[in-house]
Design a protein around this motif. Structure first.
Motif, short mmCIF file in Angstrom:
data_model
loop_
_atom_site.label_atom_id
_atom_site.label_comp_id
_atom_site.label_asym_id
_atom_site.label_seq_id
_atom_site.Cartn_x
_atom_site.Cartn_y
_atom_site.Cartn_z
N GLU A 49 0.83 -1.21 0.00
CA GLU A 49 0.00 0.00 0.00
C GLU A 49 0.86 1.26 0.00
O GLU A 49 0.54 2.24 -0.67
CB GLU A 49 -0.92 0.00 1.21
CG GLU A 49 -1.90 -1.16 1.24
CD GLU A 49 -2.68 -1.23 2.55
OE1 GLU A 49 -3.75 -1.85 2.56
OE2 GLU A 49 -2.19 -0.67 3.56
N GLU A 52 2.24 1.71 -3.47
CA GLU A 52 1.19 2.19 -4.37
C GLU A 52 0.91 3.67 -4.12
O GLU A 52 0.69 4.43 -5.06
CB GLU A 52 -0.09 1.37 -4.15
CG GLU A 52 -1.22 1.74 -5.10
CD GLU A 52 -2.45 0.88 -4.87
OE1 GLU A 52 -3.49 1.18 -5.48
OE2 GLU A 52 -2.37 -0.09 -4.08
N TRP A 53 0.94 4.08 -2.85
CA TRP A 53 0.72 5.49 -2.52
C TRP A 53 1.82 6.36 -3.12
O TRP A 53 1.56 7.44 -3.66
CB TRP A 53 0.67 5.66 -1.01
CG TRP A 53 0.27 7.03 -0.56
CD1 TRP A 53 -1.00 7.50 -0.33
CD2 TRP A 53 1.15 8.13 -0.29
NE1 TRP A 53 -0.95 8.81 0.08
CE2 TRP A 53 0.35 9.23 0.11
CE3 TRP A 53 2.54 8.29 -0.33
CZ2 TRP A 53 0.88 10.46 0.46
CZ3 TRP A 53 3.08 9.53 0.01
CH2 TRP A 53 2.26 10.59 0.40
N GLU A 55 3.63 5.73 -5.76
CA GLU A 55 3.46 5.74 -7.22
C GLU A 55 2.31 6.64 -7.63
O GLU A 55 2.37 7.32 -8.66
CB GLU A 55 3.23 4.31 -7.71
CG GLU A 55 3.39 4.14 -9.21
CD GLU A 55 4.83 4.33 -9.66
OE1 GLU A 55 5.03 4.89 -10.75
OE2 GLU A 55 5.75 3.92 -8.93
N HIS A 56 1.24 6.64 -6.84
CA HIS A 56 0.04 7.41 -7.17
C HIS A 56 0.28 8.91 -7.06
O HIS A 56 -0.27 9.69 -7.84
CB HIS A 56 -1.12 6.99 -6.26
CG HIS A 56 -2.37 7.77 -6.48
ND1 HIS A 56 -3.16 7.61 -7.59
CD2 HIS A 56 -2.96 8.75 -5.72
CE1 HIS A 56 -4.20 8.43 -7.52
NE2 HIS A 56 -4.10 9.13 -6.40
N ASN A 57 1.11 9.34 -6.11
CA ASN A 57 1.34 10.77 -5.87
C ASN A 57 2.55 11.27 -6.65
O ASN A 57 3.51 11.79 -6.08
CB ASN A 57 1.51 11.02 -4.37
CG ASN A 57 0.23 10.87 -3.61
OD1 ASN A 57 -0.61 11.77 -3.58
ND2 ASN A 57 0.03 9.72 -3.00
N GLN A 58 2.46 11.13 -7.97
CA GLN A 58 3.58 11.49 -8.82
C GLN A 58 3.80 13.00 -8.91
O GLN A 58 4.89 13.45 -9.29
CB GLN A 58 3.36 10.92 -10.22
CG GLN A 58 2.05 11.31 -10.86
CD GLN A 58 1.83 10.58 -12.17
OE1 GLN A 58 2.77 10.06 -12.75
NE2 GLN A 58 0.61 10.53 -12.64
N PRO A 134 7.29 8.85 -6.88
CA PRO A 134 7.56 7.65 -7.69
C PRO A 134 9.05 7.33 -7.82
O PRO A 134 9.43 6.16 -7.89
CB PRO A 134 6.95 7.99 -9.06
CG PRO A 134 5.91 9.00 -8.77
CD PRO A 134 6.46 9.81 -7.63
N ARG A 137 10.00 5.42 -4.88
CA ARG A 137 9.55 4.03 -5.04
C ARG A 137 10.55 3.23 -5.86
O ARG A 137 10.88 2.08 -5.52
CB ARG A 137 8.17 4.04 -5.72
CG ARG A 137 7.76 2.74 -6.39
CD ARG A 137 7.39 1.67 -5.39
NE ARG A 137 7.23 0.38 -6.02
CZ ARG A 137 6.10 -0.02 -6.64
NH1 ARG A 137 5.06 0.78 -6.71
NH2 ARG A 137 6.03 -1.22 -7.16
#
Length: 202
Positions: A49, A52-53, A55-58, A134, A137
């Motif tokens: 999670e 994913e967080w 990656e989502h907040n690019q 990202p 990540r």
């Protein structure tokens, strides 16, 4: 555990534990060494999670305050977990609960690697200020357990961060003027006059 993110409080100066305070609005993350409420940023939850967080907040960029009189413009990313080695062997990294911490680097980060600490991070990475979520990540995916990874040696990443920082500074320093009614009126066009001014001796 439910995913949490925000500035880390209540750690008594340690880079783990405590609790997250989520800001009302969060665009870029600016860390400030002289502000006890904004010294560290954290993301807590299952590793899958957390990844994913990130990656989502690019759109989100991590910086330290430009006013800080620190020794370095680098940040440290640390991943802590209370899961045992057996749990990690069974579930893998993606299946365990973790606490991701981002803080301003210090000179002793390179030399001592937290020698004397009883609670070592599972992953530890030095990254340049101005890095995106990202990109963090990606560096986590390349890091090895209990080994310091220095991402500031990644020339491609450094070039990306420098160009991003330069473009942001340029856009903020020279904002576009609005063409609406609040714009100042244009100066009249220059008109050349053939008549000379009167002589001082008349």
């Amino acid at each position: 555990m439910p995913l949490q993110y925000g500035y880390l409080h209540g750690t008594f100066g340690l880079p783990y534990g405590g609790y997250c305070i989520r800001p009302q609005s969060l665009e870029d993350v600016v860390l400030q060494a002289d502000n006890e409420h904004k010294q560290m940023f954290c993301v807590i939850g299952r590793y899958s999670e957390v990844a994913e967080w990130l990656e989502h907040n690019q759109h989100m960029i991590l910086n330290q305050s430009a006013m800080e009189a620190t020794f370095t413009h680098e940040l440290v990313v640390e991943l802590y977990t209370q899961s045992s080695a057996l749990s990690r062997a069974i579930w893998g990294l993606k299946g365990i609960d973790v606490q991701l911490i981002i803080r301003i680097a210090r000179t002793w980060d390179r030399k001592r690697h937290d020698e004397g600490s009883q609670f070592h991070p599972l992953l530890k990475i030095i990254v340049p200020s101005g890095i995106s979520m990202p990109e963090i990540r990606e560096e986590l995916d390349c890091a090895e357990p209990y080994k310091l990874r220095d991402a500031t040696h990644n020339k491609s990443l450094l070039n990306t961060v420098l160009s991003r920082t330069a473009s942001r500074n340029t856009s903020s320093s020279y904002p576009k003027r609005s063409s609406g009614p609040l714009s100042p009126p244009a100066l009249p066009a220059y008109e050349r006059r053939e008549q000379l001014p009167p002589s001082y001796f008349d």
